[in-house]
Design a protein around this motif. Structure first.
Motif, mmCIF file in Angstrom:
data_model
loop_
_atom_site.group_PDB
_atom_site.id
_atom_site.type_symbol
_atom_site.label_atom_id
_atom_site.label_comp_id
_atom_site.label_asym_id
_atom_site.label_seq_id
_atom_site.Cartn_x
_atom_site.Cartn_y
_atom_site.Cartn_z
ATOM 1 N N GLU A 1 26.621 39.161 44.005
ATOM 2 C CA GLU A 1 26.872 37.723 43.822
ATOM 3 C C GLU A 1 28.024 37.322 44.742
ATOM 4 O O GLU A 1 29.179 37.350 44.335
ATOM 5 C CB GLU A 1 27.279 37.419 42.379
ATOM 6 C CG GLU A 1 26.318 37.885 41.315
ATOM 7 C CD GLU A 1 26.949 37.724 39.925
ATOM 8 O OE1 GLU A 1 27.330 36.609 39.568
ATOM 9 O OE2 GLU A 1 27.063 38.742 39.223
ATOM 10 N N GLU B 1 30.425 34.961 46.681
ATOM 11 C CA GLU B 1 30.948 33.598 46.639
ATOM 12 C C GLU B 1 31.597 33.265 47.979
ATOM 13 O O GLU B 1 32.048 34.162 48.700
ATOM 14 C CB GLU B 1 31.974 33.468 45.509
ATOM 15 C CG GLU B 1 31.344 33.716 44.139
ATOM 16 C CD GLU B 1 32.349 33.839 43.003
ATOM 17 O OE1 GLU B 1 31.963 33.590 41.867
ATOM 18 O OE2 GLU B 1 33.521 34.211 43.264
ATOM 19 N N GLU C 1 30.628 26.767 42.561
ATOM 20 C CA GLU C 1 31.484 27.647 41.770
ATOM 21 C C GLU C 1 32.673 26.872 41.201
ATOM 22 O O GLU C 1 32.804 25.667 41.412
ATOM 23 C CB GLU C 1 31.937 28.849 42.614
ATOM 24 C CG GLU C 1 31.165 30.126 42.312
ATOM 25 C CD GLU C 1 31.252 30.540 40.848
ATOM 26 O OE1 GLU C 1 32.213 30.139 40.152
ATOM 27 O OE2 GLU C 1 30.350 31.272 40.387
ATOM 28 N N GLU D 1 28.099 29.689 45.285
ATOM 29 C CA GLU D 1 27.508 31.026 45.103
ATOM 30 C C GLU D 1 26.000 30.902 45.274
ATOM 31 O O GLU D 1 25.389 29.950 44.794
ATOM 32 C CB GLU D 1 27.825 31.559 43.697
ATOM 33 C CG GLU D 1 27.191 32.914 43.403
ATOM 34 C CD GLU D 1 27.596 33.480 42.034
ATOM 35 O OE1 GLU D 1 28.793 33.459 41.698
ATOM 36 O OE2 GLU D 1 26.694 33.941 41.305
HETATM 37 MG MG MG Z 1 30.406 33.611 40.447
#
Ligand code: MG
Ligand code: ADP
Ligand code: MG
Ligand code: MG
Ligand code: MG
Length: 442
Positions: A130, A132, A187, A194
């Motif tokens: 994940e 960002e 985010e 993200e």
């Molecule tokens: Mg996140």
């Protein structure tokens, strides 16, 4: 898709590809490109293309500089944002020595070694990252700033969110490149985004992460914005992490899932957690490899500070999401997107396997908010803290034989050299914060 060299030849014709970028990463995960014309493709597919390894950071010295690129046909992709006329494609390559052996300093080979060790034990690693990132404005000269469009639009009654448009375009391009996008969202921090894509095996995901970062930056630029994966670009707001969701497969099923235990986690899963927790001080040097990484690993922004694991809470190092069955996984929350994904996955996998091999039991899960515990309570529960600086982390790396072994002597030596220079450089500089604190005081 698993393409063969013949598939690549066909697709190059079908798409009218004129240029092929041969890609690989240096030790720090920086993507390198050698662009060839389609006339040279045959030579490339036959593993006959050479490059000068001495010009790549962390690779080799001048006197041993010739290296070969072995393109991996399964990584073939045509860039969707280039016109069909003279399309551009890329192939990710493994690096080989002139004698036909794999180059031990190639991060992709480091990951391949860890994967092979897992395979010997019957395991395949699956990973869902994940990543960002921030989308900032550029100044008149086109240089990135830390000014956010979000803030600029805060009082705006007709919000035209450049960031949302750019993100949608990123998702479209990534989808066309074979990414299965699961979610994309704004985010916590202003201008922070993200984009999540579906988990896959470790090598595919490491390839995808370097591709992802490159696509995000390219598309941002086309929207007049600058994307950054720097872990903590702005003091006082959340930094960018790259949680690594991890699981092992054995005989085609999720080896972390065991319906027969109260929490439905297998013993392998618990040992894997035990291995990661044991080696996390050393792992941190690889998953959080910059001076700036440690400005994200502070309390108050959902980034982990303490070495603990939990089923519910998002404050500890490792969270076990509630999903079971094929989705049973652990989420390592400390990594940030400045890491080299090949090395990061290699050290995680190696630590997890060490946990399984040596039956390393993790401590009991901690379902309380660790930030609310007193130092005494933490000490009682045996909860350690993550390294607080790059210097701490590289020291921890240097004394961990398992993680050092995962990297191999070559990568280890080059990595430590470079990080020592980075740290020395940082600590010798006088930073704005110091001037603010001391200039008029003393
Ligand atoms: Mg996140
Ligand atoms: P979060 O709740 O932490 O925001 P996300 O939904 O953003 O989680 O991301 C979860 C990630 O975990 C996705 O990339 C998903 O594909 C991945 N994932 C799901 N199942 C597995 C699994 N068995 N092994 C590894 N990763 C998985
Ligand atoms: Mg997420
Ligand atoms: Mg989510
Ligand atoms: Mg997460």
């Amino acid at each position: 898709p698993l393409f063969t060299s013949d598939d690549v030849r066909t697709m190059v014709k079908d798409y009218g590809v004129k240029f092929v970028r041969l890609q690989f990463t240096d030790i720090f995960g920086v993507l390198k490109n050698v662009s060839i014309t389609v006339e040279q493709l045959e030579k490339a597919l036959n593993n006959e293309l050479m490059f000068d390894g001495s010009s790549i950071e962390g690779f080799v010295r001048i006197e041993e500089s010739d290296m070969y690129l072995y393109p991996d046909p399964s990584t073939f992709v045509v860039f969707p944002w280039k016109p069909r006329d003279g399309a551009v494609a890329r192939l990710i390559c493994d690096i080989y020595n002139t004698d036909g052996t794999p180059f031990i300093g190639d991060p992709r080979y480091v990951l391949r070694r860890a994967i092979a060790e897992a395979a010997e034990m019957g395991y395949t690693m699956n990973v869902g990252p994940e990543a960002e990132f921030f989308l900032f404005h550029v100044d008149e000269a086109g240089r990135p700033t830390t000014i956010t469009h979000d803030r600029a639009g805060y009082f705006d009654m007709t919000p035209v969110d450049l960031g949302e448009n750019a993100r949608r375009d990123m998702v479209l391009n990534l989808s066309q490149m074979g990414f299965e996008i699961e979610a994309s969202h704004h985010e916590v921090a202003p201008a922070q985004h993200e984009i999540d894509f579906k988990y896959s095996d470790a090598l595919d995901i490491a390839d995808k992460v370097v591709t992802f970062k490159f696509v995000v930056r390219t598309i941002a630029q086309r929207h007049g914005l600058a994307a950054t994966f720097m872990p903590k670009p702005v003091f006082g707001i959340a930094g960018s992490g790259m949680h690594l969701n991890q699981s092992l497969m054995k005989n085609g099923t999720n080896a972390f899932y065991d319906p027969g235990t109260p929490n439905k986690l297998s013993q392998d899963c618990l040992y894997y957690i035990g291995g990661i927790m044991k080696h996390i001080p050393a792992i941190t040097a690889i998953t959080n490899p910059t001076v700036n990484s440690y400005k994200r690993l502070v309390s108050g922004y959902e980034a982990p500070v303490y070495v603990a694991w939990s089923y519910r809470n998002r404050s500890p190092l490792i969270r076990v999401p509630a999903k079971r069955g094929q989705s049973t996984r652990i989420e390592l929350r400390s990594p940030d997107p400045s890491c080299n994904p090949y090395l990061a996955l290699a050290v995680c996998l190696k630590a997890g396997l060490d946990g399984i091999k040596n039956k390393i039991e993790p401590p009991a899960p901690c379902d309380r908010n660790i930030y609310e515990l007193t130092p005494e309570e933490r000490a009682e529960l045996g909860i350690a803290i993550l390294p607080e600086s790059l210097n701490d982390a590289t020291y921890q790396l240097s004394i961990d034989p398992v993680i050092t072994d995962a990297l191999g002597q070559h990568v280890m030596q080059r990595f430590m050299e470079a990080k020592r220079i980075e740290w020395d450089n940082y600590r010798q500089h006088v930073h704005p914060w110091e001037l603010e604190q001391y200039l008029s005081k003393f």
